[in-house]
Design an enzyme around this catalytic site. Structure first.
Site, PDB file in Angstrom:
ATOM      1  N   HIS A 317      -3.005  -7.679  10.828  1.00 30.12           N
ATOM      2  CA  HIS A 317      -4.167  -8.380  10.284  1.00 30.12           C
ATOM      3  C   HIS A 317      -5.397  -7.955  11.065  1.00 30.12           C
ATOM      4  O   HIS A 317      -5.310  -7.742  12.273  1.00 30.12           O
ATOM      5  CB  HIS A 317      -3.987  -9.902  10.404  1.00 30.12           C
ATOM      6  CG  HIS A 317      -4.873 -10.663   9.499  1.00 30.12           C
ATOM      7  ND1 HIS A 317      -6.171 -10.961   9.830  1.00 30.12           N
ATOM      8  CD2 HIS A 317      -4.670 -11.154   8.256  1.00 30.12           C
ATOM      9  CE1 HIS A 317      -6.719 -11.620   8.823  1.00 30.12           C
ATOM     10  NE2 HIS A 317      -5.841 -11.740   7.862  1.00 30.12           N
ATOM     11  N   ASP A 374       1.465 -12.987   3.876  1.00 29.94           N
ATOM     12  CA  ASP A 374       2.159 -12.394   2.733  1.00 29.94           C
ATOM     13  C   ASP A 374       3.627 -12.068   2.995  1.00 29.94           C
ATOM     14  O   ASP A 374       4.348 -11.708   2.074  1.00 29.94           O
ATOM     15  CB  ASP A 374       1.439 -11.104   2.303  1.00 29.94           C
ATOM     16  CG  ASP A 374       0.074 -11.406   1.721  1.00 29.94           C
ATOM     17  OD1 ASP A 374      -0.025 -12.379   0.975  1.00 29.94           O
ATOM     18  OD2 ASP A 374      -0.879 -10.680   2.046  1.00 29.94           O
TER      19      ASP A 374
HETATM   20  N1  CMC Z   1       2.553  -1.235   9.587  1.00 32.66           N
HETATM   21  C1  CMC Z   1       2.504  -0.230  10.479  1.00 32.66           C
HETATM   22  N2  CMC Z   1       1.448   0.062  11.257  1.00 32.66           N
HETATM   23  C2  CMC Z   1       0.365  -0.720  11.113  1.00 32.66           C
HETATM   24  C3  CMC Z   1       0.331  -1.795  10.209  1.00 32.66           C
HETATM   25  C4  CMC Z   1       1.474  -2.051   9.433  1.00 32.66           C
HETATM   26  N3  CMC Z   1       1.500  -3.047   8.573  1.00 32.66           N
HETATM   27  N4  CMC Z   1      -0.880  -2.394  10.272  1.00 32.66           N
HETATM   28  C5  CMC Z   1      -1.572  -1.708  11.202  1.00 32.66           C
HETATM   29  N5  CMC Z   1      -0.825  -0.704  11.700  1.00 32.66           N
HETATM   30  C6  CMC Z   1      -1.208   0.229  12.763  1.00 32.66           C
HETATM   31  C7  CMC Z   1      -2.157   1.306  12.241  1.00 32.66           C
HETATM   32  O1  CMC Z   1      -1.471   2.430  11.775  1.00 32.66           O
HETATM   33  C8  CMC Z   1      -2.984   1.578  13.463  1.00 32.66           C
HETATM   34  O2  CMC Z   1      -2.215   2.389  14.334  1.00 32.66           O
HETATM   35  P1  CMC Z   1      -2.946   3.480  15.288  1.00 32.66           P
HETATM   36  O3  CMC Z   1      -3.820   2.682  16.195  1.00 32.66           O
HETATM   37  O4  CMC Z   1      -1.826   4.193  15.954  1.00 32.66           O
HETATM   38  O5  CMC Z   1      -3.732   4.363  14.349  1.00 32.66           O
HETATM   39  C9  CMC Z   1      -3.136   0.205  14.137  1.00 32.66           C
HETATM   40  O6  CMC Z   1      -1.969  -0.516  13.743  1.00 32.66           O
HETATM   41  C10 CMC Z   1      -4.380  -0.562  13.713  1.00 32.66           C
HETATM   42  O7  CMC Z   1      -4.394  -0.617  12.276  1.00 32.66           O
HETATM   43  P2  CMC Z   1      -5.693  -0.639  11.386  1.00 32.66           P
HETATM   44  O8  CMC Z   1      -5.374  -0.093  10.040  1.00 32.66           O
HETATM   45  O9  CMC Z   1      -6.835  -0.031  12.124  1.00 32.66           O
HETATM   46  O10 CMC Z   1      -5.939  -2.179  11.263  1.00 32.66           O
HETATM   47  P3  CMC Z   1      -6.925  -2.876  10.272  1.00 32.66           P
HETATM   48  O11 CMC Z   1      -7.455  -4.073  10.960  1.00 32.66           O
HETATM   49  O12 CMC Z   1      -7.919  -1.910   9.707  1.00 32.66           O
HETATM   50  O13 CMC Z   1      -5.977  -3.292   9.048  1.00 32.66           O
HETATM   51  C11 CMC Z   1      -4.456  -4.465   7.694  1.00 32.66           C
HETATM   52  C12 CMC Z   1      -5.470  -4.562   8.849  1.00 32.66           C
HETATM   53  C13 CMC Z   1      -4.056  -5.873   7.289  1.00 32.66           C
HETATM   54  C14 CMC Z   1      -5.132  -3.783   6.494  1.00 32.66           C
HETATM   55  C15 CMC Z   1      -3.233  -3.653   8.175  1.00 32.66           C
HETATM   56  O14 CMC Z   1      -2.609  -4.292   9.250  1.00 32.66           O
HETATM   57  C16 CMC Z   1      -2.246  -3.381   7.056  1.00 32.66           C
HETATM   58  O15 CMC Z   1      -2.403  -2.414   6.316  1.00 32.66           O
HETATM   59  N6  CMC Z   1      -1.182  -4.263   6.890  1.00 32.66           N
HETATM   60  C17 CMC Z   1      -0.273  -4.138   5.804  1.00 32.66           C
HETATM   61  C18 CMC Z   1      -0.890  -4.728   4.539  1.00 32.66           C
HETATM   62  C19 CMC Z   1      -0.912  -6.228   4.575  1.00 32.66           C
HETATM   63  O16 CMC Z   1       0.075  -6.882   4.893  1.00 32.66           O
HETATM   64  N7  CMC Z   1      -2.081  -6.805   4.182  1.00 32.66           N
HETATM   65  C20 CMC Z   1      -2.241  -8.249   4.077  1.00 32.66           C
HETATM   66  C21 CMC Z   1      -3.198  -8.797   5.085  1.00 32.66           C
HETATM   67  S1  CMC Z   1      -3.113 -10.583   5.226  1.00 32.66           S
HETATM   68  C22 CMC Z   1      -3.624 -11.166   3.695  1.00 32.66           C
HETATM   69  C23 CMC Z   1      -5.039 -10.854   3.386  1.00 32.66           C
HETATM   70  O17 CMC Z   1      -5.936 -11.236   4.151  1.00 32.66           O
HETATM   71  O18 CMC Z   1      -5.264 -10.226   2.361  1.00 32.66           O
END
Ligand code: CMC
Length: 440
Positions: A317, A374
């Protein structure tokens, strides 16, 4: 060179000093009621020619808001100051919706009036029914939902006159009530089933289940634990400060578009798999893992390999760097519901394996990736019999009070201006038009 040197208290007003190329700029510090601190850079460009750059807005406060507080480090979520755990235990979705929109828990009279408005406005305009015919039966219900919410505004010409605080209650109740009717009708249409009209004697969530699952020849049997679980899902999704869809709603509202147009845009933003679409993506991921004969461990290895392009959906998140408090509540309710319905869902076992493996794996621990809302909500919805394509629609129904409250905050604020971020341009510099016969 640029550096922020110090925070100081002068005449009770704290400021930050920003040094750019030897010149110092004093920027006001803004503090929230929970001591959240921000540097107000709104005058920076006018003073210095500089803007701030924050791709994805990870460190940008786009507004002041009194609706929802999140402390992502500690896993705290409060609506209007009230802990989510307490509301989940003691309140209902509709009471919580009132709290979010109007800022206080309703007294008996207020709740009665609010419920009355919801009931009075539960039917969509009869002509709207024909719009459903225009969608293919396999249309994604999120596309139908956003289109139908937007189209609804055509039936209420008073909306075109702009925001009117004296009729806002009716407009807001209409949207909360009708989003559920539209959602149910689009599901029935996608299944080739006759539309079931709402029943005024039913409460909000029971009525939705009735419109989804009753048939003209047989009433759906409402089980209290099912109504309770779905109501909880709505309540837990009711607001979540400046997430992608709520920020979108505020964006649209800032141009003074009407509430229905703003909410329709919110639905579109919510649809994506990184936001509300994650609940659907979680179930699809669990199904894929199951079909491959994995118990989750192999999948965890794949996720860690960036080349796989896979993510553990329902994990991570932007704000929570701790267990999402909503996920904790949902997980508990999920166990209770499945036990009450005597359902043994193999996907739940895989989800639990995945969670355990991830929480003990340095990849997830170092990145502070925990289950989010989720991760388990889809299993509850599956148990209720809600098809996977409807999961994000359920999220949208739940999020409606939050969008409405944010819309209202924009409209009621004397300070609010049209949202218009800046950018750092990285394209070609000035170059002239080349006639087609002179191009390479
Ligand atoms: N699985 C594997 N690796 C992950 C995941 C995941 N679900 N989420 C983040 N990472 C890794 C990412 O690859 C990155 O690694 P590195 O630093 O080595 O490049 C690091 O963690 C930071 O990730 P980020 O993409 O920069 O984080 P963000 O804050 O931009 O994204 C997120 C947040 C929710 C989009 C992301 O965690 C994600 O894609 N999660 C899966 C989708 C999901 O469950 N979304 C629902 C969110 S809660 C409901 C809502 O608010 O909609």
């Amino acid at each position: 060179m640029m550096r922020i040197t110090e925070l100081k208290a002068s005449n009770m007003n704290k400021t930050a000093k920003l040094e750019i190329e030897g010149k110092i700029y004093e920027l006001p510090i803004v503090e929230g009621t929970e001591n959240e601190k921000a540097v107000d850079i709104s005058a920076l460009r006018a003073q210095s020619g500089y803007i701030t750059l924050d791709d994805g807005y990870g460190n940008t406060g786009s507004c002041k808001s009194a609706i929802t507080f999140i402390d992502g480090e500690q896993g705290i979520l409060r609506y209007r100051g009230m802990p989510i755990e307490e509301l989940a235990q003691r309140s209902t979705f509709i009471e919580t919706a009132f709290l979010i929109i109007y800022g206080h828990l309703p007294n008996e009279k207020e709740l009665q009036r609010f419920s009355g408005l919801l009931t009075k406005n539960e039917n969509i305009h009869e002509d709207m029914k024909f719009h459903f015919e225009g969608f293919p039966s396999n249309a994604h219900p999120m596309a139908t939902l956003s289109s139908m919410i937007n189209a609804s505004s055509c039936f209420y010409p008073e909306l075109m006159k702009g925001y009117d605080p004296t009729t806002f209650d009716i407009v807001a109740a209409r949207l909360i009530s009708q989003v559920r009717t539209i959602a149910a009708f689009s599901y029935r249409k996608s299944q080739g089933l006759p539309i079931i009209y709402p029943k005024p004697s039913y409460k909000y969530t029971a009525n939705f289940l009735h419109m989804l699952f009753s048939d003209p020849y047989e009433e759906y049997e409402l089980k209290p634990e099912v109504v309770w679980a779905l109501d909880l899902i709505f309540l837990l999704h009711a607001d979540h400060e400046q997430n992608c869809s709520t920020a979108t709603v505020r964006f649209i509202a800032s141009s003074r578009a009407n509430l229905f147009a703003s909410a329709a845009a919110g639905v579109c933003a919510l649809w994506g798999p990184l936001h509300g679409g994650a609940n659907q993506a979680v179930i699809e991921m669990l199904q894929e893992i199951r079909a491959s004969g994995d118990d989750g461990h192999r999948f965890i290895q794949e996720v860690k390999d960036k080349k796989s392009g896979k993510r553990l959906m329902g994990f991570g998140h932007r704000v929570y760097k701790n267990y999402d408090p909503r996920a904790k509540i949902i997980k508990e309710r999920c166990d209770k519901l499945l036990a009450a319905l005597k359902i043994d869902d193999p996907l739940l076992n895989i989800a639990k394996h995945l969670e355990e493996a991830a929480l003990n794996d340095p990849y997830f621990v170092e990145r502070k990736l925990y289950p989010n809302v989720d991760f388990y909500s889809g299993i509850i919805m599956r148990a209720i019999g809600i098809p996977v394509e409807m999961f994000t629609v359920i999220f949208a129904i739940g999020r409606m009070p939050g969008w409405i409250a944010n819309f209202k905050e924009i409209m009621d604020s004397k300070e609010s201006r049209i949202y218009r971020p800046r950018q750092v341009y990285t394209g070609p510099t000035l170059n002239g038009y080349v006639p087609i016969n002179e191009r390479d």
